[in-house]
Every structure is written in C-alpha cells, then in structure tokens.
Design a protein around this motif. Structure first.
Motif, PDB file in Angstrom:
ATOM      1  N   SER A  88       0.838  -1.202   0.000  1.00  0.00           N
ATOM      2  CA  SER A  88       0.000   0.000   0.000  1.00  0.00           C
ATOM      3  C   SER A  88       0.875   1.255   0.000  1.00  0.00           C
ATOM      4  O   SER A  88       0.473   2.302  -0.477  1.00  0.00           O
ATOM      5  CB  SER A  88      -0.885   0.020   1.243  1.00  0.00           C
ATOM      6  OG  SER A  88      -1.684  -1.123   1.286  1.00  0.00           O
TER       7      SER A  88
ATOM      8  N   LYS B 210       2.746   2.410  -8.190  1.00  0.00           N
ATOM      9  CA  LYS B 210       1.661   3.366  -8.026  1.00  0.00           C
ATOM     10  C   LYS B 210       1.610   3.934  -6.619  1.00  0.00           C
ATOM     11  O   LYS B 210       1.102   5.022  -6.403  1.00  0.00           O
ATOM     12  CB  LYS B 210       0.319   2.654  -8.279  1.00  0.00           C
ATOM     13  CG  LYS B 210      -0.038   2.424  -9.712  1.00  0.00           C
ATOM     14  CD  LYS B 210      -1.514   2.070  -9.813  1.00  0.00           C
ATOM     15  CE  LYS B 210      -1.971   1.938 -11.267  1.00  0.00           C
ATOM     16  NZ  LYS B 210      -1.292   0.862 -12.002  1.00  0.00           N
ATOM     17  N   SER B 211       2.091   3.185  -5.654  1.00  0.00           N
ATOM     18  CA  SER B 211       1.900   3.580  -4.265  1.00  0.00           C
ATOM     19  C   SER B 211       2.826   4.727  -3.867  1.00  0.00           C
ATOM     20  O   SER B 211       3.867   4.939  -4.472  1.00  0.00           O
ATOM     21  CB  SER B 211       2.157   2.376  -3.360  1.00  0.00           C
ATOM     22  OG  SER B 211       3.467   1.931  -3.562  1.00  0.00           O
ATOM     23  N   PRO B 212       2.449   5.472  -2.847  1.00  0.00           N
ATOM     24  CA  PRO B 212       3.311   6.549  -2.367  1.00  0.00           C
ATOM     25  C   PRO B 212       4.601   5.978  -1.781  1.00  0.00           C
ATOM     26  O   PRO B 212       4.586   4.902  -1.171  1.00  0.00           O
ATOM     27  CB  PRO B 212       2.474   7.236  -1.276  1.00  0.00           C
ATOM     28  CG  PRO B 212       1.424   6.261  -0.888  1.00  0.00           C
ATOM     29  CD  PRO B 212       1.186   5.377  -2.087  1.00  0.00           C
TER      30      PRO B 212
ATOM     31  N   SER C  10      10.314   4.372  -6.950  1.00  0.00           N
ATOM     32  CA  SER C  10       9.134   5.205  -7.184  1.00  0.00           C
ATOM     33  C   SER C  10       8.704   5.162  -8.649  1.00  0.00           C
ATOM     34  O   SER C  10       7.515   5.298  -8.948  1.00  0.00           O
ATOM     35  CB  SER C  10       9.398   6.635  -6.756  1.00  0.00           C
ATOM     36  OG  SER C  10       8.213   7.395  -6.772  1.00  0.00           O
TER      37      SER C  10
ATOM     38  N   GLY D 264       6.551  12.171  -6.516  1.00  0.00           N
ATOM     39  CA  GLY D 264       5.638  11.563  -5.574  1.00  0.00           C
ATOM     40  C   GLY D 264       6.321  10.900  -4.396  1.00  0.00           C
ATOM     41  O   GLY D 264       5.840   9.900  -3.860  1.00  0.00           O
ATOM     42  N   ILE D 265       7.458  11.465  -3.993  1.00  0.00           N
ATOM     43  CA  ILE D 265       8.202  10.919  -2.863  1.00  0.00           C
ATOM     44  C   ILE D 265       8.172  11.928  -1.723  1.00  0.00           C
ATOM     45  O   ILE D 265       8.387  13.119  -1.939  1.00  0.00           O
ATOM     46  CB  ILE D 265       9.666  10.646  -3.280  1.00  0.00           C
ATOM     47  CG1 ILE D 265       9.719   9.533  -4.322  1.00  0.00           C
ATOM     48  CG2 ILE D 265      10.522  10.319  -2.077  1.00  0.00           C
ATOM     49  CD1 ILE D 265      11.132   9.164  -4.760  1.00  0.00           C
TER      50      ILE D 265
END
Lengths: 225, 225, 225, 225, 225, 225, 225, 225
Positions: free
Chosen positions: C149, C170-172, C166, C202-203
């Motif tokens: 997740s 898709k996940s954070p 990353s 998105g990190i």
C-alpha cells in the motif's frame, strides 16, 4: 582614559571595568582553560570580592576547583559554577523574565539562562516542554506569556516555538536555538536558521546553545533606560 | 518486458508506460527545453490523446505554444499549462486534499499543487495566508484541517506552520518549503531544514517550491490500496 | 478547549491528547533525557495504561530501565524499547507497508521504521539489501513492490534506490536518507539531497536516519480517510 | 628542458607543448576573455595550423569572431566553436564512447562532451533521455551500454543514472553532474554529491556541467597504453 | 533475465552476477556490519570459492574474523582484508598503474588503492611523498609518470598535485582527495573541490579517502575494450 | 586623542588620520554608493589634496564622475579610478612586487593589485598566464620569481599555483583566490579553500577577487620596519 | 477566543488583532505580491483607518500604487512606504534608539530600521559610517552610545562593530548583519556568523539586511514592562 | 637541476633543498605519522645536523620519541617539539614580531606561532587576552602595537580583533582564526570568514589554528629583500 581598566593576571587580563561600562562583571568561559588558570582566576575574583560566574564548566573540573574554593556552587544541568551571594532583585517584583522551552532535551540550555539571570539578580520563571507539536500546552499558558517583561524561547529541532510565542505577546522575545536534533539538524543550524527567519517580527537571536548570552541580553533589556 | 515502454521522439523518450506503472502520465518539466522541443512533445501528447501537463512554463513560452495548440490553457500563478479535460473526480466526494499556505508569497507554489491535483482529478480545497504569526487564523480553521484526507502545507521563512498543522490532525501532512524569504533563508534552505526537523512526526517533505511533487504525492496517498 | 490536554510530570508535559488529535500516542525521544526522567515517564505511561514507545535509546540505558520495568522489550538494531501489547492489526490484512533498504548498513534505520509500524499495529514486510548497483535484486521483486500500500525506501550513499522504486509503482513512497557513507556524504546530506531531487515524482522525504518518522507517516497514509 | 614550451601572445601564454606532453592541444575556455583576446588567440592557432577548440562561447561572441574567421563552426547546444578538420578516427572502429543522458535538459552538457570527442577524433554514440524514473528506457539498451569502451553519464537532479549504469557494465564510467534541477539541488551540488557517493564502484566524476572534461578523460582512457 | 543473479544470505543479498556484468566480484564494505554478519559473508565467499575482499575493516574486527578464517590476510595501512590468491596479472607486463601520493599522511588511502589493484591482478607501482611544495621530487620522476598506463593521484590539503601531474602526462588521471588536513580543510572538502576544479583537463575524481574506488576505476580503464 | 581624526561629510566620515596611522590614505569602495555620494567624496579628496583611489567602480559610473572631475583616470580591467600623480617610488629600485596569475580570466584581479601598487608608489612586475597545467611556463621564470621582494599569486579554479610558487621562493607569498571557475567552484570558494590549505607554508590569503587587499598587504610588507 | 481576529481579503488574511496582542499593526512585506494584491491591501488599511507600512517595496511599484493612493510616502533608501501620520512619540523624550552603522553601503538597512521606528512613534538617532577600521570615529562618540536606551548596530563585512559597541555600553544591542561585502562574505553569511559569535555578551541578532525586524525589536524593548 | 634535491627515507622524501630555496628547513607535521616513521625522520635530521621541528605532536607521542632522542624538547601549549639550538637572532634587535591574541583559549595557537619564530631565530613578543569586548586592554597597548615589524593576530569567536588592530598600525597583519567558539562558530569558520572580510585592508589570513603558518609567513616578511 582611566588608569586601571583591567587586572593583569599571568594567564588573563580581567576586564575589571566591565561592570561600570556594561552593567555586569566579566564572566569566565571555561572551555580551553586549564585548572591552574581557573584557580588563578577564581582566586582573583574571590580576593577582589567580585561575583564569580563560570560557564560551560564540566563537573569534574568543578570538583577539582571545589577543593580550593569550597564555597563554589554548581548547577549540573547548566554546567555553571558561582559563589552564592545575597543578591537582592535588581528590578521591581513584577518585572521578570519567562524562560520557555520546547522539549526536555532543551532544558540544559534553558537552565543556563536561568542561572545567569539568578546570578545577575533578575527574577525568572520557567515554562518548559511546551513545544508546538501539542500547541495547547502553550495556548493554555497565554496569561503567563503575557505578563512577562521579556521572554526567552529555547528550542531545537524546527524551533517553531519562537515564532508562535512572538506572535502572541507584546514583550521582546530572545530566541536560543539548541543543538538538540539529529541528521539534517546539523548541530543546531536548522533551529538557528528557523529563528532568524521568523515570520513574527521582533525576535533577537543568540548563538546555538547560548543560554548565557540570552540571560545577559534579557538583563540588559530590563535595565534599558 | 512489454514491447513498447516508451515513445522515441527526436528530442525525448516519452515514458508512455508510466500511467500503467505509476498511475499518472509523464509530466513535462519545461526549463531547459526549446520551443521546438516543446512543440514536438505537445504534438505527440495531442495525437496520442494523452493528457498533457506542462510545469514551470514561463508565460511567453506558453504564448508561443498557444499559437500552434490553441486549446492549451495556462495558470499564471502556477506557471502550468494543460489541455482542459472532462476529468471526473477519481475518488468519492468527501475525499479531498487541503492545501494550506503560510503567506501571500507562497501562493504560486500552493497553486502549482492545486493545478496538479485538478489535472489528476482530485478534489482540493485551499486555506491560504494562515501563518503562525497570528495563530488564530489557523486555529479557527481546525474543522477544515480535520476533515481533509491529506494536507499539503506550503510555507517559506521559518516554515513553522508544518509542525503546528501536523500536531493538530490525524491525516498525513506533505510539507513544501518555499524559497520565499531573504538573507539567512538561503533560497529556501531554512524552510527545508525546519520542515525536515519537525517536532510533529509524520510529515513527508518535498523539494523547495515543488508544488507539483506535493500534488503527485497527495494523489498517490489517496490512491493507496 | 478541553480541560486536560496534557499531563504535567516534573520533567515533561505528556501530550495525552495526541491520540485523539493525531491518531497515535506521544512517543519518547530519549537522547538528552536522564535515567531518572525516563523512569518518571515510563511510570506515567505504565500507570495510565498508555502504550509506551522509546526511540533512540542506547542499550545500557535500556538495561537500567529494565530493572524497574521488567516487561520492557528492546530491539537492538532499531535501538527502540516498548511494552509488548496484543495489538491486533489496524487495517485489513492485505494493506501493508513494504520497507526496502539499499545496503546492510541501512538496516538499523529500516528496523526503526519496522518497530514503529509494529507498535502502531500496522503490518510491514521487508525487502533488504537491494541497492541499485545490482539492479536485478530489485527488479525480480517487482511483484512485492507493486502489492504494497505504501513503500518506505531506506538508503544511504547515492540513495538512487528511491527514484528507481518510485518509478516502478503506483503507491506513495516515503524516502529515508541514512548517514551511511563517508567523505563527501557529509553524514547523510548527499543521500538527503538526492532524495529531495528525485526524478520520479511523488516521494515524501523525512530527516536523515529517521526511521521512526517514516513509520508514523506510513501509518498516517494508511489511516487517510 | 626544451626551448619553446609555450608561445607568448600579448594576452596569453599558449601551451604549444601540450600535445606532446598530454596528447591534445590547449583548448580555449572563453568566459572572461574579450573579443580582442579571442581574436589574437584564434589568429595564432590558425597561423600555426593547430586545431582550435573554443568552449563555453556564447553565440553572440561566436558571431563576432566569425566575421574575422569565416571558417569557424559553432555547435549551439554545446556552445562550442572550432575549425572543421578532416580528422580521421584515432582508434579502431569498434572502440567508441557512449554518452548517456538522463533528461532533455542535460543534453547541452552531453553535447559538449560529444563535440569534444569529435574534435579529438573519437567516435561517440548517444543515448539520451533514459533517466531512471522509467528504467525500461535504460534496460532495453543494455546491449548498447555493454559494447561501448567507456561510458559518459550526464545527469542532473538525483543523478541516480550513474550508479545504475555502472552496475550494468564492465567499462569505466565517467559521471558528469549537471546543474539541471532547482531548490535543494543547489546548482548541481546534489547531483555531484550523489555521483561521488555512488554505490557502484569505478566511477570518475568531473565538475558540474563539465562535458568538456568528460570528453578529454574519455579520450585519455581510450589512449591508455 | 537469468535465474540466479544474487545469493540470499540472512543478512545480505550477495550480487554473484557482478563479475559477469562488471568484471569484478562484489566487495564487502565493513562499517556498520556486525561480526556475525561478516562471518556469514566470509563463509559464503569461502564456500563458493569467490575471492573475498573486505574494505575499511578495523584491526580488532579483523582479528576476531581471523579466528574463524585463519587464511585471512590484513593490510594494516589500508585497513583491508582478503584471502591471498595466486592471481596472475590480468594485463601484459608493461601495462601498470602508478599511484602517486602527496604526503606521508595520504599513504593509507594510497595503500587501499594498491591492495585493491593487487586483489584484482593489476600491477601497480608507487611514488609517494612527492607533494608540490618541493616540486623537484615530482619533476625528477617524469619518466616514471610517463610510462604508466593510468595514474592515481592521492592528495590532501590543497591537492595541487593532481593538476600538476595531469599537465605532464598523456595517461588518464584518477584523483583521490584525502581527509588529511585541518581547519578550513573541512575533512577533505577542500581537496575534493580543488580536484574537481583542476585546470588540467582529463581528471576523474572519486570520493574523499576512496582508495578502493580509485583502484576499481583504474582496473576498468585498463580493461576498456 | 588628537582633535580631528576624521572629516565628516554628509554621507561619510573620511578617516583623514589613516595615512598617519596605517601608511596609506582611505580608499573608496564604490559598490552601494550613489553618484552624488561619490561626487561629494571626490570633491573632498580633491580640495584637501589627498590622493583619491576608487575601487570596484563600473565604467558608466566613472564616466559620469569624469564629467565633474576631468582629471580622473580609469583602469578598465581593474575597474579602478584615481587622479594621476607624480608619485616617485617609495622603495629602492630593486625592491618590487611580482604579480603572478594563473589564467587569462584572472587578469582583472591581478590588475587591481597592480593599480593599487602603482597608486601607492610601489614598483610591480607581472607574470601572467602561467598556470600549473603547463608548469614549464612557470619553471622557466624562476629567476623572476626569486628576485621579487614579495609575490602576489592570483588564481582561480584549483588555485594550485600558490603552493607551487611558494615552494620555489624565499619571499612571502600573498594569495588571491578568484571567482574564475564554474560548478563546484562555488564562486571562488574552491580556490579560497585550496589556498588556505596550502602545503607550502608561509602564504597569506586575502578575500576572493580582492586584488586591492593584496596590493595593500604587499605595500605594508615592503614598508615593514 | 474573540470573534474577529483577522480580516479576510481575497488575497490575504489581515491579522487585525495584532496590535492588541503584539503592540503593533501587521506590516506588509511586498516581494512576491502583485500590484493588484497590494492595492487591495492598501485599500483595506486606508478604509479601516489602520496605519499602513509597506516594506521592501521597489520604487516603480510604489509609483504605481501612488496613483491610487496619492498620500502614500516613500523612503528611497529604505525602500519603505507608509501613510504619514501625526504619531506623537510613544515614550518619554530621553528614551531613544541609536542606530549605528559601519559603512556607507550599510545605510539602506539602517534607514529601514529608522523608518520602522518613526512609523512606530519611537525617537531614533543615527551614527553612521563609524566602522572599526578607524576606531576613533566610534570612540569619540561614546557619550552618544551611552545615552541611548537601546542600540541597533548595522554592519557588513567582518561586522566587528557589534562587539566593540556592545563592550562599551550597558544598553541592549541589536545586531543587523548586512549583505554588504563580496567573495567569502557569501551575501551576508560572514557578518551573520560574526555577530552570532560576538565576544561581547548581550547581543540579539536579526536576519541579514533585516532593518525592519531590528526596529520592531527595539520598539518592543522600549515597551517592555 | 641539481642532483640531490631531496633525501629518500623509506617513509618520506625529505626536501633537503628547502632551506636554499625557501629560507627554512622542512618542518614535520605529525598527525597521521607513526612512531616508527617519526623516529626515522628524527634520526635523519639528527644525523644530517639539520634543525628538527615537529608540529602538532601529542604529548604521549613526544614522550615515546624522547626515549630515543633525549635532547628533544617539548612545548606543551603549542604541541611542538624541537632540538634546542643556539640560534642567534636573524635580524637586528629592534625588528620583531608581536603576537596578539583575543582570549585565553586562543593561547595554544599563539604559542605555536611563538615557538615557530623561536626556532627560526626571530624575536617575538606577546600581547595576550586583549579581545575587543574590553577594548581598553588593546588601546593602552598602542605603543607596543606600533613598534612591531609585523603583527600576528590570533582570535576565535567573532575575530573582530584583527580589523581593530590592523586599523591602528602601519605594519602588515597576519590573521590566524582559531577554532575557539561553539554553535554557529562551526569550528573556526566564523572567525575565518570574519578575517577574510576585514574592513581594515592589508591582512593576510592563514588556515584555522595555523599558528605555524603564521610564524613562517612572519619570518618571510622580515626576510623580504
């Protein structure tokens, strides 16, 4: 120029004119000084009946000095030593400094400010462990914040406390960044920069971990004509 | 390994597999790209019917592109361009991101996050100019803070807002330091260090002025399985 | 404002309202705290039946505490202590965090994140020693990467692992730079800057060596409404 | 010591012995030199029939020089000028350098390396825009990576590409950090530190944006006895 | 992708495919690894008959390992351990690396490069203590400088040696800054920056004190197709 | 204390006692001063018959001043202005300063030192463009180096020239780092650190690009009792 | 909590409660704000009859605002704008602030402090251009230094003035580092560090070039209960 | 080039030509050298009847050397060792160096300069503990300052002493920043930057804590033709 502005010891020139000029006696910063040098200095202060204040003195150094100067007292947290005196308070009773600190680990620096004010005869109150992560701890103390003549904020990590406090009060705020943190804290640099960039104007910043300097500045503010 | 993971243009390899892997299409960062390169890229996106998103694009560049791509829209504050689409929201209506900013000068970065979320089909609300120097502006908005699924805090100077917000909510906080400040702010370094050293745990920091990255991270958080 | 937002011990103000506000109890950061202070704090948590979590506690300190609090457990790698509890998992069984680390020397930080998640009742899996110098170690684990997740990437040196991971999911991604390196690594600065400048959007980055903060953020992400 | 190791012009001492000592002629770095100085230097190279190579020369400077030296050619991306020559390749045909770059914005630096190699008579191939955010772009090119004698990796932002490439090949890797990035990139510092701390051993790093230096080093590597 | 690219031990994933890909086996960097972990790793290498090379291993750690692995040898200056092997030289006899160092205090780093080359089967010669303060020490050795295939320059303080050497030879130069210095040397930063800014083009720089990395790079240069 | 130690203009207090105390008149640093302020200052120097020396004055500022003070001369490279005077040399004819510079781009700083010495009545010789990449340029000039009373070394990039020169001579060396470089040069920082960490003892360093300060120091050295 | 702590404009939340809490109205920092935003803000202040103070406002911005707000005044040196008011002094006539500056180039920052104090109704005197290179300029002004209630010291370069002044007086000293300098001054960093490390205790430092912050702090000091 | 410019020991190349070239013998910097290496070096100096000077030698190392070289003397404060010699003064009796230091903690560095001058046969006087916080200590010593041929100023913290001294005298000033300070002093960086940015021209700066370098430079200044 007056004759004797300083006393020449074999290891140091004591600025015996400082009280007249600046309102407080020379204070002895201990790192880098040998026991022998410190003994000479203590002896001079004792014999000339000047109040002695030793900062950043490690306990084992203090304990060696104590043998020659049995009256010397020590504050462990603040790592400060002094001869106890019957200083009466310099200012009217309601004029006092509030020392606010963010976390438990900032307390030694806060205590150095506290001892400094004590030695100078200034009343100081404490409000410790009120960091902004749980801001209610601070907000419920607004009356305490508002009745101080001057506030010293001691904080490490993000040092956000300084801005929040300064935005709540009329009194001048002295900010002391501490080296409490790790990683990208860079030994206090993060807290220092945060305090210098405060969004709440009217904060004077001192060096990292410099509780002593904050105490002197607070004293000078109360003394301001 | 699947055949066509990217499209080879003469100036760039477009990662056409990114949506499948990461959940969003490749986004075009404009600094350092010529008009001709941008036109080639726009053309590719348009023809392959992919949503185009251009970040950090100066207005005069946009205006040149606009001549060839009249449908292209521009958000002046965010310096972002995109083809408008009928994206319906990706998540249930109550799931939204709250973008909180400290000062007026932080708004362009906040808007970049906002546009990013729009393009991705995520609902976002704004709470601007609530810096901690006047903390009531923030405290009266606690209900707003508490009902967001995730909060993006955009702040320059001491960046104290991030810690205060994170200490008030359950939701994850994404912190965006901005270059808004001067002197010992060192172009955002002070805000960055402050946010990395937050005393309120659970904050994810992105690069200075990186509203786009904050938007992507927020989107990924909402998408988390 | 509710009456009792914090508990006033003689050495600390415990933020007993944090669980309600933030979803987790106050956690005790141990450096700079004396044994006596830690005992007072442990005693408070024990008596008020709150889950206690002590971070960055050296083994010899733990061993002293253990004498008064025999139930206290210790994770040597993570340097963390806690009272074991029968926490059932907070989330449905497939929702879990994957902790990925680059080298053997990054494991202590990865373990701090792992213990933090354990204490919070979150399922965590590990994928250690998969640095990019031998990228197949990572690529063969793509299914593992894709089913998490949220992913915590722990890496020192060039910290290139964060971007590569990353770009695959898709996940954070939460990135934890470590101080593992030497010379121009400057105690983690190189890894930190690398992660902040990731080319894969998105990190969210936390402080150097801050496994704990990564754990909290991951927990908050899973909890996001 | 041989008589004439350098030629004394009025503005510069040209190291005419460099080819004998180092294997390549002196190259002219243009920033800080006036048009008049550059003309004197060009004139000297032309008359002494030495190959001239001008680096970091702005287009408007080039255009002024072009009037006096009509044969001078210019590479706009690389900001380099030179007199075209019929250099035949110095090495056997399969020995070549591969120039790999991460993003479109890194191309000017990559091109400076490319032009440098051209001027020196070394065959070079290009593999641009294969950053690790979409790692397949790189992985499908492994055969290309493996058949080069030496690889120059040009990357800004997190510069993760250098480590990934070096972990895939036997050949030496020269890493060129670029100033492409923003915020905590600090004009290339982040990429530089990342490359110096590579987890894949055997990388030689040159200065930020120094495509020229990378080209010279690659040439020297091919020339190694 | 081939089946077994790495060996999964309980503490590490050994990259057993590295020799095939990169031309040398995985090397073990020891800081941060426990004795137990090192024993597991040594055991694996021994049993799989791979050449073991341990870098940055303190003497007392080595001595503990020695008890279980009596064949393990140690180079005190280089702080490196390895199983001795009958490596015959990989290259023709005249192809060799010259390791040049500036001062006596730089020798440990130079020796790490030397041991690395030994383990890899590369002939290396030494030219130590030839710093530029007495430049004749270097100039009388020009024949030695000129006949090497590649030169590793190891220098602390102002690191001026790298530029002077590179200006005298055709061969590629690998520069290793050392942490040898004090004050404004900032633990090697001054030497590192000096080497990155060399006025003699064609130098590849590795991390501060990274003799190992220099050795690997030199080996790869000799191996270049 | 003598009566008139300074002259109070409306914009500045001119230190008219400096010649008596320090051996040279106050020099005017121009950045940040308006035309009007500079005119007032020029007028004062002219009327009180003091030698005027203006440093860091841009050409267009000089040209405006020139209208009111037609005798004012300008050195374009050094960006310095002064009233020409019939200064005879202050020292015996063989006592002179040698100004050595590394590259063409360092010449403006070298010229500022040259003009400063001229104004002070000190003989100066020049040895420009003798950087260590082609060390013969320097070595053939050893007689010139040896007969100077003091040497000013002006160098950017790795600044290796300072150490090499100082190792060849008896005379004191003044090192001037320049901002000539790029990337990891950080506007002169690399050169500054290199010069401060010289392996050849006996070098005094001045600020980056501070040709003026070097000139004053050289003058003071020749004047030393 | 009182109802209306702030006024919500479309671009900003004006903290209309600040005077009550902190003793002064919100001040408008102009960089990053558009003309339209500034007009909205000016309009609000004018209509609500609050004193308006705009800092860091460029002349051309001011001139545009002036068209809509003809009463607006501008201080060119300080880059500050305000509506003139009949403020009578807040304190008894002998209580005043002395603003001391080191060089002519520090005057703009000193003037920002001066204007700030004017707007707040505090008497301020000036002592400019008394840097320590000619220390008599300062020493003859000791009576002036001693009769101030608080001293603001504004200095760039080595910022030595702060320590010297603080060692001569009883009153608190506020130190403002300026960005006046070059090279290793790093835009004010050198002055900032110098002032933070003062050897004369009791100095409060504000951000680089922050004359405004110094003015507010001085005002708060005079207001201290 | 003369035959024997250096002596090749097994651990070092002694520059035996340095006295002829530079006017002083090679000096041995001890950190990083083993006892065995130091013994070899001492033995060489003793047998070749060259004056030996060992800097930065810890007492316990000295004591071990003393066993083999009983004539070796040690200066504890300066951490320097040497064979005592009957050096008569090199210069006429009135030519001397004055060493001025700011605080007691700066004395070790000042003493290193003092011992260096002693070994070189230069007369040196001391003026210690005259920091600017009590400026009278310095001002009453102006006659002493004025009669020195050259002044070495040793100061930590804000290092303001260098500027004040240089503004009072004609002689050249050598500034030695010390690492004496804490927090934002960054191990001497603050003092170094302060001295490089001096407002009193004509100061030559050496590395942090480099009393030895200051001594050599002072000697070279007195020796200047």
């Amino acid at each position: 120029m007056r004759k004797r502005a300083f006393a020449k010891l074999n290891c140091a020139n004591i600025d015996i004119d400082r009280y007249r000029r600046c309102g407080f006696e020379e204070v002895v910063y201990c790192p880098g000084k040998s026991i022998a040098q410190l003994e000479t200095i203590c002896d001079f202060f004792l014999r000339s009946k000047r109040p002695l204040f030793l900062t950043r003195i490690e306990k084992h150094i203090y304990e060696k000095l104590k043998k020659s100067f049995p009256l010397l007292k020590y504050n462990t947290l603040a790592r400060a030593a002094f001869f106890p005196q019957k200083t009466k308070l310099k200012f009217k009773s309601n004029r006092h400094i509030l020392i606010v600190s963010a976390g438990t680990a900032d307390i030694p620096v806060a205590e150095e400010a506290f001892v400094t004010l004590n030695v100078l005869g200034v009343k100081a109150r404490k409000l410790y462990d009120v960091g902004v992560a749980g801001i209610k701890r601070l907000l419920v103390n607004q009356p305490k914040l508002r009745c101080a003549s001057c506030i010293i904020v001691v904080a490490g990590m993000d040092a956000a406390l300084a801005s929040v406090v300064s935005g709540l009060v009329k009194s001048p705020v002295i900010a002391v960044p501490t080296s409490c943190g790790y990683g990208a804290h860079f030994d206090g640099l993060a807290s220092l920069l945060s305090m210098l960039n405060t969004c709440a104007a009217g904060i004077g910043v001192v060096n990292i971990d410099n509780g002593f300097g904050a105490g002197i500045l607070a004293y000078k503010i109360l003394s301001a004509k």
